[in-house]
Design a protein around this motif. Structure first.
Motif, PDB file in Angstrom:
ATOM      1  N   VAL A  50       0.835  -1.193   0.000  1.00 54.79           N
ATOM      2  CA  VAL A  50       0.000   0.000   0.000  1.00 54.79           C
ATOM      3  C   VAL A  50       0.874   1.249   0.000  1.00 54.79           C
ATOM      4  CG1 VAL A  50      -0.209   0.204   2.510  1.00 54.79           C
ATOM      5  CG2 VAL A  50      -2.037   1.034   1.038  1.00 54.79           C
ATOM      6  N   ALA A  51       0.385   2.279  -0.688  1.00 60.17           N
ATOM      7  CA  ALA A  51       1.180   3.489  -0.917  1.00 60.17           C
ATOM      8  C   ALA A  51       1.129   4.396   0.301  1.00 60.17           C
ATOM      9  CB  ALA A  51       0.668   4.217  -2.163  1.00 60.17           C
ATOM     10  N   ARG A  52       1.951   4.137   1.288  1.00 63.48           N
ATOM     11  CA  ARG A  52       1.991   4.972   2.496  1.00 63.48           C
ATOM     12  C   ARG A  52       2.925   6.150   2.253  1.00 63.48           C
ATOM     13  NH1 ARG A  52       2.682   2.338   8.054  1.00 63.48           N
ATOM     14  NH2 ARG A  52       1.489   4.215   8.595  1.00 63.48           N
ATOM     15  N   VAL A  53       2.551   6.984   1.337  1.00 62.80           N
ATOM     16  CA  VAL A  53       3.443   8.048   0.867  1.00 62.80           C
ATOM     17  C   VAL A  53       3.525   9.196   1.864  1.00 62.80           C
ATOM     18  CG1 VAL A  53       3.839   9.692  -0.991  1.00 62.80           C
ATOM     19  CG2 VAL A  53       2.927   7.435  -1.519  1.00 62.80           C
ATOM     20  N   VAL A 192       0.588  11.473 -12.333  1.00 63.05           N
ATOM     21  CA  VAL A 192       0.715  11.785 -10.912  1.00 63.05           C
ATOM     22  C   VAL A 192       1.138  10.500 -10.221  1.00 63.05           C
ATOM     23  CG1 VAL A 192      -0.422  12.737  -8.874  1.00 63.05           C
ATOM     24  CG2 VAL A 192      -1.144  13.472 -11.165  1.00 63.05           C
ATOM     25  N   ARG A 193       2.346  10.490  -9.690  1.00 63.73           N
ATOM     26  CA  ARG A 193       2.912   9.252  -9.156  1.00 63.73           C
ATOM     27  C   ARG A 193       3.523   9.490  -7.778  1.00 63.73           C
ATOM     28  NH1 ARG A 193       3.546   5.622 -13.545  1.00 63.73           N
ATOM     29  NH2 ARG A 193       3.645   6.624 -15.602  1.00 63.73           N
ATOM     30  N   ALA A 194       3.341   8.516  -6.903  1.00 66.18           N
ATOM     31  CA  ALA A 194       4.042   8.450  -5.620  1.00 66.18           C
ATOM     32  C   ALA A 194       3.960   9.756  -4.845  1.00 66.18           C
ATOM     33  CB  ALA A 194       5.502   8.051  -5.845  1.00 66.18           C
ATOM     34  N   SER A 195       2.810  10.401  -4.895  1.00 61.55           N
ATOM     35  CA  SER A 195       2.633  11.691  -4.247  1.00 61.55           C
ATOM     36  C   SER A 195       1.568  11.600  -3.156  1.00 61.55           C
ATOM     37  CB  SER A 195       2.245  12.761  -5.275  1.00 61.55           C
ATOM     38  OG  SER A 195       3.324  13.025  -6.153  1.00 61.55           O
ATOM     39  N   CYS A 196       1.629  12.549  -2.234  1.00 61.87           N
ATOM     40  CA  CYS A 196       0.685  12.655  -1.125  1.00 61.87           C
ATOM     41  C   CYS A 196      -0.268  13.802  -1.420  1.00 61.87           C
ATOM     42  CB  CYS A 196       1.447  12.900   0.179  1.00 61.87           C
ATOM     43  SG  CYS A 196       0.395  13.304   1.598  1.00 61.87           S
ATOM     44  N   GLU A 220      -0.867   6.898 -10.141  1.00 59.91           N
ATOM     45  CA  GLU A 220      -0.257   5.630  -9.723  1.00 59.91           C
ATOM     46  C   GLU A 220       0.555   5.799  -8.447  1.00 59.91           C
ATOM     47  OE1 GLU A 220       2.224   1.957 -11.756  1.00 59.91           O
ATOM     48  OE2 GLU A 220       2.475   3.981 -12.568  1.00 59.91           O
ATOM     49  N   GLY A 221       0.270   4.948  -7.475  1.00 61.24           N
ATOM     50  CA  GLY A 221       1.101   4.851  -6.287  1.00 61.24           C
ATOM     51  C   GLY A 221       1.017   6.028  -5.350  1.00 61.24           C
ATOM     52  N   ASN A 222      -0.117   6.729  -5.347  1.00 61.87           N
ATOM     53  CA  ASN A 222      -0.288   7.901  -4.498  1.00 61.87           C
ATOM     54  C   ASN A 222      -1.079   7.567  -3.235  1.00 61.87           C
ATOM     55  OD1 ASN A 222       0.635  10.018  -6.620  1.00 61.87           O
ATOM     56  ND2 ASN A 222      -0.941   8.836  -7.677  1.00 61.87           N
TER      57      ASN A 222
END
Length: 513
Positions: A50-53, A192-196, A220-222
């Motif tokens: 899970v993306a815990r960004v 939009v990737r890997a962002s909070c 993806e992955g946010n």
């Protein structure tokens, strides 16, 4: 941007709850936290990726890359000024610290084509509740990485980053938080990737572009959490203008690997003539309303998502208000597969998902009074993708083929299979109205020239539009609604004539598990 659950005001019980526990937008540690909400305090054990960004954002470069322009946080307006003075395709490195723009409400950074903005560890672009927008303009192919953007005051339906919806922007490893309006707008080919996207007043992102020209969107992955702190449904009941992300007239989107949780309202909401969506490998949990809504749209794949503890606040409030409509966790409203519109599928395929302890399951709904040129069409001025001219949808032509079919958004060709539906009512503290799957419509009544009066649409969505549940696993005391909200069925009736649903499915009626 209309909401079509049932066109009803937010119940007084819910308003009281939200007002009593609401938070002020823009406070650094703020977020909507109603007591009735199931909290997602840790990454779900069933989803280790899970993306815990937001809890651990990636750090940007500690030194300026070769050739980059260094931006000084001690100089107010330095970022905007150096952007203006530099050529396109320049890389800017923001030193650690709090960066400010000039104090005018419309002062903002106007990138040039191909610019890149990199934040050093601890670099923050802060609007100080003074500037409306952080990054605007129409330059294409701008990249923003490792930067925190906060404290901006975009108006309703507008956004802070990519305010003018330019194409080809890439936002990666960014934290966009505690702004009014939307944290982000969207252009074509945006990634939009890997962002909070956290604690914004209206949306984490408003995926809309003037001219309805967003294509090829990737999210993806946010981590998308705690958005709609300003509680717009309370301010404007029925506005349909809230949630983690709202998509409007997007053609082609991949939404995968995101953690969408604890948003006030809906988690992910695609509304009005969207097409060709993939929702895959997301974790959707503890959103006040539905985890996912797909409304007046076409052709989507919804697969391999973990969906749990959603819709507790809104579902419970509706039940307390005496509303028997099957408010769902996955809500498909006037949306379906359409082979005449090019996409990766010609259906809405919902498979391989785990839905656990949500307020109800999947509802397929079609409002008999909502069609092109109807007063009940809350997407004012829009028609289906099959009829470009709304004025054609009028009598006498609308009463005959092809307009009879093509003037309405139809919930059709929805294939629901291979999912696991788990319900333990003791977890929800619920006795009734939280245990339903549904396929239904209302009685058509208006306008007076409507060709869809009576139960024509209810018969069609239930029996003739190729909407199928099959080969699913049910754990817990599930019930089923068909044709209209007053017709509740057991599993045997649901599987039997005339409905013929859930062939090959298994039912374990004990609570939980």
């Amino acid at each position: 941007m209309g909401i079509t659950w049932r066109h009803r005001a937010v119940p007084a019980a819910l308003l009281a709850l939200l007002v009593a526990t609401g938070c002020e937008s823009g406070t650094p540690d703020a977020g909507p936290q109603p007591d009735a909400r199931p909290r997602a305090t840790a990454a779900p054990s069933a989803s280790p990726a899970v993306a815990r960004v937001c809890a651990g954002p990636a750090a940007g470069p500690a030194k300026a890359p070769a050739g980059a322009v260094t931006v000084d946080p001690g100089v107010v307006g330095d970022l905007a000024a150096k952007t203006e003075d530099s050529p396109p395709h320049t890389t800017f490195w923001l030193r650690p610290g709090r960066h400010r723009l000039d104090p005018g409400e419309y002062d903002q950074v106007l990138p040039k084509e191909g610019n890149t903005y990199l934040g050093a560890p601890g670099a923050v672009l802060d609007g100080a509740r003074t500037n409306h927008y952080a990054f605007g303009g129409t330059a294409r192919d701008v990249t923003i990485r490792y930067l925190t953007v906060q404290g901006f005051t975009a108006p309703q339906d507008e956004g802070v980053v990519n305010h003018d919806m330019a194409d080809g922007w890439v936002i990666e490893h960014a934290t966009i938080q505690h702004n009014s309006g939307a944290g982000l707008m969207a252009g074509a080919r945006q990634q939009v990737r890997a962002s909070c996207l956290r604690g914004n007043g209206q949306y984490g992102m408003n995926a809309y572009k003037t001219g309805d020209s967003v294509k090829g969107l990737v999210v993806e992955g946010n981590e998308i959490t705690g958005n709609n702190t300003d509680d717009w449904e309370r301010k404007q009941p029925g506005c349909g203008c809230t949630g983690g992300i709202k998509f409007w007239a997007v053609d082609g989107a991949d939404i995968r690997g995101n953690w969408v949780h604890d948003n006030r309202g809906t988690g992910l909401w695609a509304d009005n003539n969207n097409n060709d969506f993939l929702f895959e490998d997301n974790v959707l949990e503890a959103n006040d309303g539905a985890a996912l809504m797909y409304e007046t749209s076409y052709n989507a794949v919804i697969r391999n998502n973990t969906i749990r503890r959603n819709n507790w606040v809104e579902g419970r409030a509706a039940a307390k208000d005496g509303d028997d409509f099957p408010y769902a966790t996955v809500y498909v409203s006037e949306a379906g597969g359409e082979p005449r519109i090019p996409a990766r599928t010609d259906r809405i395929e919902i498979y391989g998902n785990v839905l656990e302890d949500n307020w109800s399951g999947i509802t397929l709904w079609e409002n008999a009074d909502r069609f092109c040129n109807s007063p009940a069409n809350t997407s004012t001025g829009y028609c289906t993708l099959l009829v470009k001219d709304t004025k054609r949808c009028a009598r006498p032509g609308i009463a005959t083929a092809p307009l009879y079919a093509d003037c309405r958004w139809k919930t059709q060709r929805v294939d629901i299979h291979g999912n696991r539906f788990v319900l333990d009512k003791s977890v929800l503290d619920c006795t009734v109205l939280c245990d339903r799957m549904a396929v239904l419509s209302n009685e058509g009544t208006s306008p007076d020239w409507s060709p869809y009066k009576g139960d024509r649409v209810a018969q069609a969505i239930t029996l003739r539009q190729d909407n199928r549940w099959h080969d699913n696993v049910y754990v817990g005391p599930w019930t089923f609604v068909a044709h209209d909200a007053g017709r509740t069925l057991g599993s045997g009736q649901w599987q039997g004539t005339p409905y013929g649903q859930d062939a090959g499915s298994t039912f374990r009626t004990q609570e939980g598990g």
